[in-house]
Design a protein around this motif. Sequence first.
Motif, short mmCIF file in Angstrom:
data_model
loop_
_atom_site.label_atom_id
_atom_site.label_comp_id
_atom_site.label_asym_id
_atom_site.label_seq_id
_atom_site.Cartn_x
_atom_site.Cartn_y
_atom_site.Cartn_z
N ARG A 157 0.87 -1.19 0.00
CA ARG A 157 0.00 0.00 0.00
C ARG A 157 0.90 1.23 0.00
N PHE A 158 0.53 2.20 -0.79
CA PHE A 158 1.33 3.41 -0.92
C PHE A 158 0.57 4.62 -0.40
N CYS A 159 1.34 5.57 0.11
CA CYS A 159 0.78 6.88 0.44
C CYS A 159 1.78 7.94 0.00
N LEU A 160 1.30 8.85 -0.82
CA LEU A 160 2.13 9.96 -1.29
C LEU A 160 1.61 11.25 -0.68
N VAL A 161 2.54 12.07 -0.19
CA VAL A 161 2.18 13.36 0.40
C VAL A 161 3.04 14.45 -0.23
N SER A 162 2.40 15.52 -0.68
CA SER A 162 3.16 16.67 -1.17
C SER A 162 2.69 17.92 -0.42
N PHE A 163 3.44 19.00 -0.59
CA PHE A 163 3.08 20.28 0.03
C PHE A 163 2.91 21.35 -1.05
N ASP A 164 1.87 22.14 -0.89
CA ASP A 164 1.54 23.09 -1.96
C ASP A 164 2.60 24.18 -2.14
N SER A 165 3.43 24.40 -1.13
CA SER A 165 4.45 25.46 -1.24
C SER A 165 5.83 24.89 -1.59
N ASP A 166 5.91 23.60 -1.87
CA ASP A 166 7.20 22.95 -2.17
C ASP A 166 7.51 23.15 -3.66
N TRP A 167 8.50 23.99 -3.95
CA TRP A 167 8.84 24.19 -5.37
C TRP A 167 10.05 23.35 -5.78
N LEU A 168 10.66 22.64 -4.82
CA LEU A 168 11.76 21.75 -5.16
C LEU A 168 11.21 20.44 -5.76
N TYR A 169 10.30 19.82 -5.05
CA TYR A 169 9.60 18.63 -5.56
C TYR A 169 8.10 18.93 -5.51
N PRO A 170 7.61 19.67 -6.48
CA PRO A 170 6.23 20.14 -6.41
C PRO A 170 5.22 19.00 -6.54
N THR A 171 4.00 19.32 -6.19
CA THR A 171 2.92 18.33 -6.18
C THR A 171 2.85 17.53 -7.48
N ALA A 172 3.13 18.16 -8.59
CA ALA A 172 3.07 17.45 -9.87
C ALA A 172 3.97 16.22 -9.87
N GLU A 173 5.08 16.27 -9.15
CA GLU A 173 5.99 15.12 -9.11
C GLU A 173 5.34 13.95 -8.34
N SER A 174 4.67 14.27 -7.24
CA SER A 174 3.97 13.21 -6.50
C SER A 174 2.83 12.64 -7.33
N ARG A 175 2.12 13.53 -8.01
CA ARG A 175 0.99 13.09 -8.83
C ARG A 175 1.46 12.16 -9.95
N HIS A 176 2.63 12.47 -10.47
CA HIS A 176 3.23 11.63 -11.51
C HIS A 176 3.44 10.21 -11.00
#
Lengths: 362, 362
Positions: free
Chosen positions: A301-320
């Motif tokens: 089981r996986f869980c991915l968490v991103s932060f809306d203010s993270d421009w180093l590894y932005p949410t798009a990377e987690s979504r990918h």
Amino acid sequence: MAGASHVLQLTDPLPLDGGGELARAEIAYETYGELSADHSNAILICHALTGDQHVASPHPVTGKPGWWERMVGPGKPIDTDRYFVICANVIGSCMGSTGPASVASDGKPYAMRFPVITIRDMVRALVALLDALEIDTLHAVVGGSMGGMQALSLAANWPERAARVLVVASTSRHSAQNIAFHELGRQAVMADPRWNDGDYYGGDAPDSGLAVARMAAHITYLSEEALTEKFGRNLQDRDAKSFGFDADFQVESYLRYQGSGFTRRFDANSYLYITRAMDYFDLAEEHGGTLANAFAGTGARFCLVSFDSDWLYPTAESRHVVHALNAAGAAVSFVELSAPFGHDSFLLDVPALDRVVKGFIE
Amino acid sequence: MAGASHVLQLTDPLPLDGGGELARAEIAYETYGELSADHSNAILICHALTGDQHVASPHPVTGKPGWWERMVGPGKPIDTDRYFVICANVIGSCMGSTGPASVASDGKPYAMRFPVITIRDMVRALVALLDALEIDTLHAVVGGSMGGMQALSLAANWPERAARVLVVASTSRHSAQNIAFHELGRQAVMADPRWNDGDYYGGDAPDSGLAVARMAAHITYLSEEALTEKFGRNLQDRDAKSFGFDADFQVESYLRYQGSGFTRRFDANSYLYITRAMDYFDLAEEHGGTLANAFAGTGARFCLVSFDSDWLYPTAESRHVVHALNAAGAAVSFVELSAPFGHDSFLLDVPALDRVVKGFIE
């Protein structure tokens, strides 16, 4: 809290993605809590670029609390009353695991003779540690930033070794901008004459270059909003601009402090090697160019968490990553948290993250 | 095209915001086109941090075309058949105007004895140039990035000197993140032992440190998307990773090239002084803390242009200026252009910008 400190000497040479192997590798690690009789309650926490095994115990050099004390401990989201928590220093680093500052077979430090390693090589060493601890399957593997890369690499390459995979503020590959910032840092280190092609052990270390590298990295860890909120254009201990080159602004003083403080606890060559490993990281490339292939048949089981203010590894990377896991038919949950701190949010006071971690781990 | 090259020696000392004055200042400038009999057709173009007066004529060191050839020339948006175009090297720079590399009254280079200057000081020198040219009111003042700061400073402090003010990809103040990146660059220069507290003229210049500073700045000039589009994770002249520290990735090679090329045309101390001037820039602070006050009673027409991919001076910064101009009752138009190149969009092939400039200037 106190962790138990250990060093494992690997008996077999560690094969490396670059083609060679690392002989007599040592892995320094901390454990917290008790391993259950059936060895089913282990959680492996993977650390970030400049992190270390002291996830929940004081840092031996700085004396500061562990880097994730807020998350790991008795009654905390990763509850050491219930789980046996392991955190190991990655190979290539400088806090006890074998790295460029370690002594090679000729009795001298490896320095730049240390082999270039990959994220998968780091994980291979962690798997060897799990073998030595007789842990077949982790209750969970958890990591933020580069720690998340390791968690993904473990899930992709040793899919039977973790039942749960928690990846925070991370990515499945380094972007051109990520590589650019790391190359900037490496060039700053290498521009320091004291770097001396890496042969500085026993003499003056390239602290000036390493401090500049750290300053560059630190800017990427914070959001523009966080910098504005924290410092704005406030002056440092003065009422007016000095019309000189002192640190007039608080943000300048802060960066200088971050840079110089870092050199007291980190080895410049380790910085080169670990940033290189991160830049090389491209999980899709390792699996025929398709990220979903990396997770084919996974039962975790996986869980991915991103932060809306993270421009180093932005949410798009987690979504990918989430899209690839969906394509692979994996069980995955994903949340983007709102937090003002940028990439560093995963280390800071974000109660929503505590709840996500606790909920997923249980 | 060919410009006419001139150097003006100021007869009066130039007063400086820091309290001192600059004696015998020289201003190197290029002109294109003909000044009309009534001196009403002059356009002043202000250059950016590492720019110079060669806006539309070849750079004397690199031989490359002028930095805004696409915008300035016969029949171009800033039409030299109709307008008398002036572009002057800012004081503090190193292309002929007085800066830290210039010889002081004792016969030695100023080096770090050069006074810390401000954007307004740069503009004060430009106004002295306008006086010398007997230009009371410019048809327009135009600038991108730091050039835009100068245009705003001229409009705020010498409101009668320009009928039109065109500000592209700029800001009325440096943010904490802007300061942070500049401080990083300054620390990179100062960390180079060859910098030698600024006393390197006649010897080896701190090229290594300056190259690192340029690399850092260059990353901020491009958008993440532009870097991905241009380089992605493509390898440079090789089929596989080298497992070493060469420039495996194209983006690494590109940055190294940008860094080393820059040192051949720019003086490290000038980089320190000009970045300091930009960091000090806060137009509101100069006018009682309220930006609208800076433009009270202005009769000029303003045009602000931002780019959606510019994260150095994002659209919000331009909008902040527009709101202040609205509050001051000024005539202002504003457009956010879509362009993929990040901050550098103002220098690159963005036909929409050409149309905006041409439309506003006429």
